[in-house]
Design an enzyme around this catalytic site. Structure first.
Site, short mmCIF file in Angstrom:
data_model
loop_
_atom_site.label_atom_id
_atom_site.label_comp_id
_atom_site.label_asym_id
_atom_site.label_seq_id
_atom_site.Cartn_x
_atom_site.Cartn_y
_atom_site.Cartn_z
N SER A 109 0.93 -1.05 -0.09
CA SER A 109 0.16 -0.07 0.05
C SER A 109 0.96 1.08 -0.10
O SER A 109 2.12 1.08 0.76
CB SER A 109 -0.91 0.11 1.24
OG SER A 109 -1.42 1.34 1.44
N TYR A 129 -1.47 -0.84 10.49
CA TYR A 129 -1.42 -1.13 9.19
C TYR A 129 -0.24 -0.40 8.37
O TYR A 129 0.33 -1.20 7.44
CB TYR A 129 -2.86 -0.38 8.57
CG TYR A 129 -3.07 -0.29 7.00
CD1 TYR A 129 -3.62 -1.35 6.48
CD2 TYR A 129 -2.52 0.53 6.13
CE1 TYR A 129 -3.97 -1.60 5.12
CE2 TYR A 129 -2.76 0.52 4.86
CZ TYR A 129 -3.36 -0.66 4.29
OH TYR A 129 -3.64 -0.69 2.94
#
Length: 257
Positions: free
Chosen positions: A149, A162
């Site tokens: 990501s 995350y």
């Protein structure tokens, strides 16, 4: 146009989290390029439906496999099942992941942290280790594609686990590239920005989501799931035979700011 260096005929790809979202887009691209597909997720019904749709649309063989990628025994059983069904594994797409609870660091529990890191990072390690052991025995090389990501490059408040897990995924990809080059196995990462999926439709339809698109993404829109196909096929095919350890950003220019 004949583009043999993108041809995946005869190859077999395992795609974790391949039933929906980014994983589904990549799985469809690989199927369209000729690969057989193993769709892996916790829910067999979702995998089965995705496989039926992929087979009908692309005339490619697609088989569903239930697997909790945070459990090593599930991984080993799934990998063995794929080999029994297809005879080989050539491509692994580590796509399955979670965002986790959005909490400030001071409010996060150990369980909050472990849930995200175990799924987004530890599972990538365990699944890749199992699959690559098979690739090494096959002796014909292979491709590892880790979906990270842009959270690996930029920080978001309340997303510590995350962002840390995705940054770790990029670093793990680089180590994989170094260790497995001797086996002709290339490992690369895809770093998507915001992609339109059923899970975030409501967010980006609202005022906050519209503001994010307007102020953060130079292209002024979200990525579409089908726009994951091209980069997936590139990294899975002979066209990327000299690419390894790369982190390919697909974000509409968001990280250019």
């Amino acid at each position: 146009m004949n583009l043999p260096y993108f041809d995946l005929t005869g190859k077999v790809a395992v795609v974790s989290g391949g039933a929906t979202g980014i994983g589904r887009g990549i799985a469809e691209g690989l199927a369209e390029a000729g690969a057989g597909i193993a769709i892996v997720a916790r829910r067999l019904d979702v995998c089965t439906r995705a496989c039926e749709e992929i087979e009908n649309r692309y005339k490619a063989r697609a088989i569903p496999f239930r697997c909790d990628i945070t459990r090593s025994e599930d991984i080993e059983a799934m990998v063995e099942g794929v080999v029994q069904a297809f005879g080989r594994i050539d491509i692994l797409v580590n796509n399955a992941g979670i965002g986790g609870s959005e909490k400030p660091i001071l409010e996060m529990t150990e369980a909050d942290w472990d849930s995200v890191v175990n799924t987004n990072l530890k599972a990538v390690f365990m699944l890749s280790k199992s699959v690559v052991a098979r690739m090494v025995r096959q002796g014909e090389g292979g491709k590892i594609i880790n979906v990270a990501s842009i959270g690996a490059l930029i920080g978001w408040p309340n997303m510590s686990a995350y962002c840390s897990s995705k940054g770790g995924c990029v670093q793990l990809t680089r180590v994989m590239a170094l260790e497995w080059a001797r086996y002709n196995i290339q490992a690369n990462a895809i770093l998507p920005g915001y992609v339109e999926t059923p899970m975030n439709t409501a967010l980006f339809a609202g005022d906050i989501g519209k503001k994010i698109i307007k102020t953060s993404i130079p292209m002024k829109r979200l990525a579409r799931i089908e726009e994951m196909k091209g980069v997936g096929v590139l990294l899975a095919s002979p066209a990327s035979s000299f690419m390894t350890g790369s982190a390919v950003v697909v974000d509409g220019g968001q990280t250019c700011f």
